[in-house]
Motif scaffolding. Sequence first.
Motif, PDB file in Angstrom:
ATOM      1  N   GLU A 343       0.781  -1.146   0.041  1.00 18.15           N
ATOM      2  CA  GLU A 343       0.014   0.086  -0.018  1.00 18.15           C
ATOM      3  C   GLU A 343       0.988   1.173   0.263  1.00 18.15           C
ATOM      4  N   GLU A 344       2.202   1.159   0.493  1.00 19.55           N
ATOM      5  CA  GLU A 344       2.989   2.175   0.474  1.00 19.55           C
ATOM      6  C   GLU A 344       3.077   3.058  -1.117  1.00 19.55           C
ATOM      7  N   LEU A 345       2.900   1.892  -1.994  1.00 19.46           N
ATOM      8  CA  LEU A 345       2.996   2.686  -3.358  1.00 19.46           C
ATOM      9  C   LEU A 345       1.940   3.596  -3.815  1.00 19.46           C
ATOM     10  N   ARG A 346       0.891   3.786  -3.065  1.00 16.96           N
ATOM     11  CA  ARG A 346      -0.348   4.612  -3.327  1.00 16.96           C
ATOM     12  C   ARG A 346       0.093   5.979  -2.945  1.00 16.96           C
ATOM     13  N   VAL A 347       1.427   5.964  -2.114  1.00 15.66           N
ATOM     14  CA  VAL A 347       1.464   7.450  -1.531  1.00 15.66           C
ATOM     15  C   VAL A 347       2.973   7.824  -2.054  1.00 15.66           C
ATOM     16  N   LYS A 348       3.610   7.415  -2.961  1.00 16.75           N
ATOM     17  CA  LYS A 348       5.018   7.923  -3.250  1.00 16.75           C
ATOM     18  C   LYS A 348       4.563   9.454  -4.464  1.00 16.75           C
ATOM     19  N   GLU A 349       5.709   9.405  -5.216  1.00 23.16           N
ATOM     20  CA  GLU A 349       5.545  10.499  -6.073  1.00 23.16           C
ATOM     21  C   GLU A 349       4.230  10.557  -7.022  1.00 23.16           C
ATOM     22  N   SER A 350       3.698   9.383  -7.102  1.00 24.14           N
ATOM     23  CA  SER A 350       2.482   9.385  -7.643  1.00 24.14           C
ATOM     24  C   SER A 350       1.594   8.074  -6.946  1.00 24.14           C
ATOM     25  N   ASP A 351       0.625   7.918  -7.325  1.00 25.55           N
ATOM     26  CA  ASP A 351      -0.140   6.535  -6.933  1.00 25.55           C
ATOM     27  C   ASP A 351       0.328   5.366  -7.861  1.00 25.55           C
ATOM     28  N   ARG A 352       1.431   4.874  -7.470  1.00 22.15           N
ATOM     29  CA  ARG A 352       2.157   4.126  -8.306  1.00 22.15           C
ATOM     30  C   ARG A 352       1.490   2.962  -8.980  1.00 22.15           C
ATOM     31  N   ILE A 353       0.638   2.325  -7.910  1.00 22.57           N
ATOM     32  CA  ILE A 353      -0.445   1.193  -8.492  1.00 22.57           C
ATOM     33  C   ILE A 353      -1.223   1.656  -9.642  1.00 22.57           C
ATOM     34  N   ALA A 354      -1.773   2.667  -9.427  1.00 21.01           N
ATOM     35  CA  ALA A 354      -3.147   3.171 -10.221  1.00 21.01           C
ATOM     36  C   ALA A 354      -2.347   3.711 -11.686  1.00 21.01           C
TER      37      ALA A 354
END
Length: 442
Positions: A343-354
Motif C-alpha cells: 500500500e506504500e506505493l499509493r503514496v509515492k511521487e504518484s499513486d504508483r499502483i494506479a
Amino acid sequence: MSGSIERRFCIQPGGQLTGHLRVPGDKSISHRAVLLGAIAQGVTEVEGFLEGDDALATLAAMRQLGVPIERPSEGALRIDGVGLKGLQAPPGPLDLGNSGTSMRLFAGLLAGQSFASELIGDGSLMRRPMRRVTDPLGLMGASIATTNEGTAPLRISPVKGLKGIDYEMPVASAQVKSALLLAGLYAEGITRIHEPAITRDHTEQMLSALGCPVSQQGGWIEVKGPVTLTSTRIQVPADISSAAFFLVGASIAPNSTVVLEGVGLNPSRIGVIEILQRMGADIVIDPDPVGEGEPTGQLTVRHAPLRGIEIPVELVPLAIDEFPALFVAAACAEGETVLRGAEELRVKESDRIAVMANGLSALGIDVEPQADGIRITGGRFSGGRVHARGDHRIAMSFAMAGLVASGPVDIDGCAEVDTSFPGFVELARGAGLEIEVIEEQS
C-alpha cells in the motif's frame, strides 16, 4: 507569461541492451551523507554524490541552514560540519522540490532545533502524507504543524527539548525510521523504533560510521542522545534503484547482456534482484572486495524468459522503489504475477499502483489493481501512449517496456526523471534503447 516545459519520451520498438554501464550514485545514501555530514564535527568528504534534483534540494536546504558545502568536482562534496547544535535559522522556507525523503528526514533533523523552520515543496510533494512522521515526532515532544489533510507545509516550532520514546511503526518505512533516529540524536534518553519488516538501513550504517552507537536487535533499533558525530569519508555506490531499469530491460529484450558496475548491494536494498531471480532472470553478482562503507559489486544480466510469481510479502520493503520496473518485467513474464502488502506505493511521487495499472492497460496488458498491490497477467506490449504523471520511476520503467513493444511507445510526463537519474536518456541510448526526447511549452 511562459509556461513550464513538458517532456515526452518516444521509444521505437526493437533493439537490445548491451555494454558496461555505471548508473549514478545512490539517492538515499546521498541524502544521508549531506544531512549527517552537516551535523558532524569536522570535514566530511563525499565521493559519488548523486547530482540529481532531489539530492541537490537537500544540499541547497542544508546550505540555507548555514552549513558550508563545497563541490570541488562532479559527484564530490566537502562538507564543513557544524556539529549537533551548529545549524542556523534559515532565511525563509526550505523548498525541497519533489523529494519526499528530504522532507521527512529534515522534519526529524529540525524537530529538535532552537529555531523555527518551514518545509515546502512542489505540487506533488505538497500532496504527500506527512502525519506518519509528524505524529511520532510529536510523541517525542516536537511541535510540527501540517495542513488539515496532514500534508506540507510543515511548520516546525522550537521546543525546550525532545525525549526518547519507544515507537512501533504501523507500516515499515525507512523514511519514518530515519526521521526518528535523526530526532533521537537530539533527544534525552533512548529512542527505540520497531519496524514490522526490514527496511533499508543506510541511516544506521552511516550513524555508526560517524561514531554514533546504533543498537539493532529483534526488529528494534535504538540510539541514545544527545550524541556527537565525527566526520568521515563517504563513498556513495551506484544506485540499485537506477540499475533496476537496466536489469529489467536486459532481462526482457532478446540478445541483451548488460554489466552494471559498482552497484550498492546493501542487503536491505537487493529485493529487486531476488524477485527478478525468482522470476527466472539471469543475474550474476560479483561482489567487490570488502572495504569500509556500503557493500558494492558488479551485476551481469542477460536476457532470459521470465515467469510470473507471487511476490513474497517480506521482500516488499526491500524493493519498494523498484516496483514500477518490476511491473514491466511481470508484464513480459509467462503467467500471473501477484503483489500484496504494498500500500506504500499509493503514496509515492504518484499513486504508483494506479498509474502503472493505467499505463500497462493502455499498452495491452491485463492488470487488476488492488488496494495494496496488483495482479498482472503476462502478455505482449502493444504500442501506445501512456502518462507517467510526473513520476520519474514510472517514466523510466515504460521506456524499458518500449524495447519489446509491437509499436512505438510515447510517454508523457517525463520532466522529473532528472530528480533521481540525470543522464538516463544518454546512458540508455548508448546501451541500445531507441529513445527520443520531445520538449514542449505547456
